[in-house]
Design an enzyme around this catalytic site. Structure first.
Site, short mmCIF file in Angstrom:
data_model
loop_
_atom_site.label_atom_id
_atom_site.label_comp_id
_atom_site.label_asym_id
_atom_site.label_seq_id
_atom_site.Cartn_x
_atom_site.Cartn_y
_atom_site.Cartn_z
N HIS A 62 1.16 -1.20 0.02
CA HIS A 62 -0.03 -0.06 -0.05
C HIS A 62 0.89 1.32 0.01
CE1 HIS A 62 -3.26 -2.64 1.28
NE2 HIS A 62 -4.03 -1.91 0.69
N LYS B 33 -0.99 4.86 4.59
CA LYS B 33 -1.98 4.12 5.10
C LYS B 33 -1.80 4.09 6.68
CE LYS B 33 -4.02 -0.66 4.87
NZ LYS B 33 -5.40 -0.12 5.00
N1 LIG Z 1 -12.97 -1.11 1.94
C1 LIG Z 1 -12.18 -0.34 0.98
O1 LIG Z 1 -12.46 -0.85 -0.01
C2 LIG Z 1 -11.21 0.46 1.31
C3 LIG Z 1 -10.94 0.95 2.62
N2 LIG Z 1 -10.17 1.80 2.99
C4 LIG Z 1 -10.17 2.21 4.27
O2 LIG Z 1 -10.74 3.46 4.49
C5 LIG Z 1 -10.12 4.32 5.44
C6 LIG Z 1 -9.87 5.86 5.02
O3 LIG Z 1 -8.85 5.53 4.18
P1 LIG Z 1 -8.44 6.99 3.45
O4 LIG Z 1 -9.39 7.46 2.52
O5 LIG Z 1 -7.13 6.58 2.44
O6 LIG Z 1 -7.80 7.75 4.63
P2 LIG Z 1 -7.50 9.43 4.79
O7 LIG Z 1 -6.64 9.55 5.91
O8 LIG Z 1 -7.31 10.04 3.40
O9 LIG Z 1 -9.18 9.92 4.92
C7 LIG Z 1 -9.73 9.71 6.03
C8 LIG Z 1 -10.61 10.89 6.58
O10 LIG Z 1 -11.49 10.59 7.50
C9 LIG Z 1 -11.32 11.89 8.30
N3 LIG Z 1 -11.87 11.50 9.63
C10 LIG Z 1 -11.09 11.04 10.81
N4 LIG Z 1 -11.84 10.83 11.81
C11 LIG Z 1 -13.02 11.35 11.34
C12 LIG Z 1 -14.47 11.29 11.96
N5 LIG Z 1 -14.53 10.83 13.43
N6 LIG Z 1 -15.52 11.74 11.33
C13 LIG Z 1 -15.37 12.21 9.99
N7 LIG Z 1 -14.22 12.11 9.39
C14 LIG Z 1 -13.13 11.72 10.12
C15 LIG Z 1 -9.86 12.32 8.43
O11 LIG Z 1 -9.45 13.57 8.67
P3 LIG Z 1 -8.40 14.05 9.52
O12 LIG Z 1 -7.21 13.89 8.26
O13 LIG Z 1 -8.27 15.38 9.76
O14 LIG Z 1 -8.12 13.09 10.47
C16 LIG Z 1 -9.64 12.10 6.82
O15 LIG Z 1 -10.17 13.34 6.16
C17 LIG Z 1 -8.93 3.43 5.95
O16 LIG Z 1 -9.47 2.54 7.11
C18 LIG Z 1 -8.64 2.58 4.87
O17 LIG Z 1 -7.99 1.30 5.22
C19 LIG Z 1 -9.43 2.57 1.89
C20 LIG Z 1 -9.62 2.15 0.41
C21 LIG Z 1 -10.65 1.00 0.37
O1 LIG Z 2 -6.05 2.02 3.09
C1 LIG Z 2 -6.28 1.84 1.92
O2 LIG Z 2 -5.56 2.38 0.96
C2 LIG Z 2 -7.00 0.61 1.64
N1 LIG Z 2 -7.60 0.03 2.68
C3 LIG Z 2 -8.20 -1.39 2.81
C4 LIG Z 2 -7.52 -2.36 3.61
O3 LIG Z 2 -7.04 -2.03 4.54
O4 LIG Z 2 -7.63 -3.52 3.22
C5 LIG Z 2 -8.68 -1.60 1.34
C6 LIG Z 2 -7.55 -1.64 0.09
O5 LIG Z 2 -6.48 -2.29 0.54
C7 LIG Z 2 -7.08 -0.07 0.40
#
Ligand SMILES: NC(=O)C1=CN([C@@H]2O[C@H](COP(=O)(O)OP(=O)(O)OC[C@H]3O[C@@H](n4cnc5c(N)ncnc54)[C@H](OP(=O)(O)O)[C@@H]3O)[C@@H](O)[C@H]2O)C=CC1
Ligand SMILES: O=C(O)C1=N[C@H](C(=O)O)C[C@H](O)C1
Length: 254
Positions: free
Chosen positions: A140, A144
């Site tokens: 990743h 992350k």
């Molecule tokens: N299931 C799937 O297919 C996928 C899952 N993911 C998962 O999604 C999650 C987010 O990933 P990603 O977008 O890369 O992370 P980012 O850090 O880019 O985005 C997360 C956002 O959420 C905000 N945030 C944190 N706490 C809160 C809250 N309590 N309420 C509202 N917003 C909040 C953060 O703000 P701040 O930065 O100010 O803390 C940030 O803007 C991770 O757990 C990742 O592993 C990611 C990709 C695909």
């Molecule tokens: O943080 C990410 O980017 C992603 N998070 C998810 C995970 O932890 O499996 C899904 C995907 O791999 C992207």
């Protein structure tokens, strides 16, 4: 009234300024049958979701925040599509418990919304009983929050379960680790190795081995748009799926 362009599903997004959340906002805005009614990020009040009469909320926030968000959503009768990682069996049981008091309400938690990742997990499950040994490498981007990835942990559990059902013991090797972590982390007795590099998005390899051959199943998300068809499908489906659904494979009916 049937749902569609004239009666779009009212969608809230949590983590809307994040990498995934911002992509979700764009994807929902581009879908004629869906409407973004609230886009919130850290520090915003969750009550904006009830104020905006959100019907489904998509959560891509942080493992430390997601459970509190979900409790609010369930208490307020709002369906949820959750991509945020950190869902242990214990956390899933907690969500099931909350939902017991809310018949008709649906929550979908998916470790990975990319079609290819879901298929890779299914193929790995199928291959698991035919090989002596298996290891997982997840790769990743370096921003992350967690390791191992939710997808790798989920894959490890699925593969381990399939191996147990086939009566297989964990694969053996003759290696002694000279440095802690050299052989990865054990998730349900499957070794998982986490790579973090700028330039990567989300990638997973499941490697199987036995005397004379190996099999590698690999999936690559090159762009976060790869997750969007799965997220939008989840939003459309969750309103008709009461209770907790874990994994997009159950929505895709694989
Ligand atoms: N299931 C799937 O297919 C996928 C899952 N993911 C998962 O999604 C999650 C987010 O990933 P990603 O977008 O890369 O992370 P980012 O850090 O880019 O985005 C997360 C956002 O959420 C905000 N945030 C944190 N706490 C809160 C809250 N309590 N309420 C509202 N917003 C909040 C953060 O703000 P701040 O930065 O100010 O803390 C940030 O803007 C991770 O757990 C990742 O592993 C990611 C990709 C695909
Ligand atoms: O943080 C990410 O980017 C992603 N998070 C998810 C995970 O932890 O499996 C899904 C995907 O791999 C992207």
């Amino acid at each position: 009234m049937t749902r569609g362009e004239n009666n779009p599903i009212r969608v809230g997004v949590l983590g809307a300024r994040g990498r995934m959340g911002a992509t979700v906002v764009r994807a929902v805005e581009a879908a004629p049958d869906l409407e973004v009614v609230a886009a919130l990020d850290a520090g915003d009040e969750l009550s904006a979701l009830t104020g905006a009469r959100a019907e489904v909320v998509v959560d891509f926030t942080h493992p430390d925040a997601v459970l509190d968000n979900l409790r609010f959503l369930v208490e307020n009768g709002i369906a949820a599509v959750v991509g945020t990682t950190g869902f242990t069996e214990e956390r899933l049981s907690t969500v099931r418990e909350w939902l017991r008091d809310k018949p008709g309400l649906g929550v979908l938690v998916a470790p990975n919304f990319a079609l290819g990742a879901v298929l890779a997990m299914r193929f790995a499950q199928q291959a698991a009983r035919f090989y002596e040994s298996v290891e997982i490498i997840e790769l990743h981007h370096n921003r992350k929050a967690d390791a191992p990835s939710g997808t790798a942990a989920h894959t490890a559990r699925l593969v381990a379960e399939a191996r147990r059902e086939a009566g297989l013991k964990p694969g053996a090797d003759a290696t002694t680790s000279e440095v802690d972590g050299a052989r990865g982390a054990l998730v349900d007795e499957v070794r998982v190795h986490s790579v973090r590099l700028p330039g990567l998005v989300a990638h997973e390899e499941i490697l199987f081995g036995q005397e004379g051959e190996t099999l590698t199943i690999r999936h690559d998300s090159m762009d976060r748009t790869s997750f969007m068809p799965g997220v939008l499908l989840g939003v459309r489906e969750v309103l008709g799926r009461p209770g907790l659904t874990v994994g997009l494979e159950n929505v895709l009916d694989l």
